[in-house]
Design an enzyme around this catalytic site. Sequence first.
Site, PDB file in Angstrom:
ATOM      1  N   ASP A 170     -10.730 -12.381  10.211  1.00 17.57           N
ATOM      2  CA  ASP A 170     -10.008 -11.684   9.112  1.00 17.57           C
ATOM      3  C   ASP A 170     -10.553 -10.304   8.944  1.00 17.57           C
ATOM      4  O   ASP A 170     -11.464  -9.910   9.141  1.00 17.57           O
ATOM      5  CB  ASP A 170      -9.988 -12.472   7.739  1.00 17.57           C
ATOM      6  N   HIS A 219      -5.383  -5.081  14.785  1.00 19.32           N
ATOM      7  CA  HIS A 219      -5.193  -6.215  15.738  1.00 19.32           C
ATOM      8  C   HIS A 219      -5.765  -5.998  17.232  1.00 19.32           C
ATOM      9  O   HIS A 219      -6.501  -6.732  17.749  1.00 19.32           O
ATOM     10  CB  HIS A 219      -3.779  -6.706  15.863  1.00 19.32           C
ATOM     11  N   LEU A 262     -17.527 -22.912  28.580  1.00 19.36           N
ATOM     12  CA  LEU A 262     -17.290 -22.988  27.205  1.00 19.36           C
ATOM     13  C   LEU A 262     -15.698 -23.184  26.808  1.00 19.36           C
ATOM     14  O   LEU A 262     -14.890 -22.624  27.819  1.00 19.36           O
ATOM     15  CB  LEU A 262     -17.505 -21.444  26.681  1.00 19.36           C
TER      16      LEU A 262
HETATM   17  C1  IPE Z   1      -6.349 -16.184   7.845  1.00 16.72           C
HETATM   18  O1  IPE Z   1      -6.100 -14.867   7.628  1.00 16.72           O
HETATM   19  C2  IPE Z   1      -5.614 -16.237   9.326  1.00 16.72           C
HETATM   20  C3  IPE Z   1      -6.071 -15.873  10.536  1.00 16.72           C
HETATM   21  C4  IPE Z   1      -7.381 -15.177  10.477  1.00 16.72           C
HETATM   22  C5  IPE Z   1      -5.411 -16.074  11.473  1.00 16.72           C
HETATM   23  P1  IPE Z   1      -4.916 -14.335   6.421  1.00 16.72           P
HETATM   24  O2  IPE Z   1      -5.198 -12.883   6.488  1.00 16.72           O
HETATM   25  O3  IPE Z   1      -3.634 -14.756   6.923  1.00 16.72           O
HETATM   26  O4  IPE Z   1      -5.671 -15.146   5.110  1.00 16.72           O
HETATM   27  P2  IPE Z   1      -5.041 -15.071   3.813  1.00 16.72           P
HETATM   28  O5  IPE Z   1      -3.348 -14.953   3.784  1.00 16.72           O
HETATM   29  O6  IPE Z   1      -5.324 -13.621   3.357  1.00 16.72           O
HETATM   30  O7  IPE Z   1      -5.503 -16.207   3.086  1.00 16.72           O
HETATM   31  C1  IPE Z   2      -6.444 -11.370  10.637  1.00 18.56           C
HETATM   32  O1  IPE Z   2      -6.547  -9.960  10.026  1.00 18.56           O
HETATM   33  C2  IPE Z   2      -5.831 -11.527  11.771  1.00 18.56           C
HETATM   34  C3  IPE Z   2      -4.397 -12.338  11.619  1.00 18.56           C
HETATM   35  C4  IPE Z   2      -3.893 -12.898  10.757  1.00 18.56           C
HETATM   36  C5  IPE Z   2      -3.488 -12.313  12.696  1.00 18.56           C
HETATM   37  P1  IPE Z   2      -5.391  -9.817   9.116  1.00 18.56           P
HETATM   38  O2  IPE Z   2      -4.258  -9.161   9.749  1.00 18.56           O
HETATM   39  O3  IPE Z   2      -5.356 -10.916   8.015  1.00 18.56           O
HETATM   40  O4  IPE Z   2      -6.065  -8.521   8.300  1.00 18.56           O
HETATM   41  P2  IPE Z   2      -6.027  -7.961   6.792  1.00 18.56           P
HETATM   42  O5  IPE Z   2      -6.750  -9.290   6.167  1.00 18.56           O
HETATM   43  O6  IPE Z   2      -4.721  -7.909   6.433  1.00 18.56           O
HETATM   44  O7  IPE Z   2      -6.960  -7.046   6.679  1.00 18.56           O
HETATM   45 MG    MG Z   3      -6.064 -11.272   6.318  1.00 17.91          MG
END
Ligand code: IPE
Ligand code: IPE
Ligand code: MG
Length: 224
Positions: free
Chosen positions: A12, A29, A122
């Site tokens: 995240d 990303h 892995l």
């Molecule tokens: C969790 O992150 C999902 C992934 C890392 C793929 P999110 O950014 O979607 O989670 P929330 O919505 O903040 O809880």
């Molecule tokens: C996690 O990073 C990756 C995915 C959910 C695809 P985020 O896109 O949720 O990044 P933040 O949390 O908004 O910074």
């Molecule tokens: Mg996020």
Amino acid sequence: MNPLNHVAIIMDGNGRWGLKHQKSRNAGHKAGLKTVEKIIKESIKKNIKYLTLYAFSTENWKRPEKEKKFLFNLLENFLVNRIEDLHKQNIKLNIVGIKNFSKKLNLLLNFSEKKTFKNTKLQINLALNYGSKSELLYAFKKLNKKKEKINEKNFIKYLQTKDVPDPEILIRTGNTKRLSNFLLWQIAYTEIFFEKKLWPDFNENDYKRIIKDFMNIKRNFGNI
Ligand code: IPE
Ligand code: IPE
Ligand code: MG
């Protein structure tokens, strides 16, 4: 020393990183993918057998079309460019979650899984369109339909992580302490590490530090 076979990661913080550095969530990303490569490499060095990466949740469909399109494109390109090398490194790719993406991406995911199926170094479980609640509901329904005895052994057969041992470590980067519908059953006894760093800033040294800390934990499993 605690045995360590399986690390699960909620990757995240990409969006925030991208906004901070390049004024675009999607740039985050892209940068996050570099961290994925670093962590795969280090996992092999540490002889970890399973690495489960949360890449797209069932709730992430709520995001703007533009961001979803970018993410799926990124994944497509990653598979096209990297699957051969991952295969050569004896890495197995396994998708957890429901494959309901574009025809092209679905085919590519199936192809990549098939190609690497016999690999043993892995196993990367890529959680895509994954949600723990729907996974659990599916397993309950299956048990019910088959009229099987309700016990752990029968239940876990129907989870998307069947044949994968529960993770010993769960890492969530991005300075947020929640699980966001990830592996709710499987982490019953997992050691959880919430990391302040955003995923693109996370590196092998952070990973090594977590593994070292994990090794020093006294894991009780209810015992003393
Ligand atoms: C969790 O992150 C999902 C992934 C890392 C793929 P999110 O950014 O979607 O989670 P929330 O919505 O903040 O809880
Ligand atoms: C996690 O990073 C990756 C995915 C959910 C695809 P985020 O896109 O949720 O990044 P933040 O949390 O908004 O910074
Ligand atoms: Mg996020």
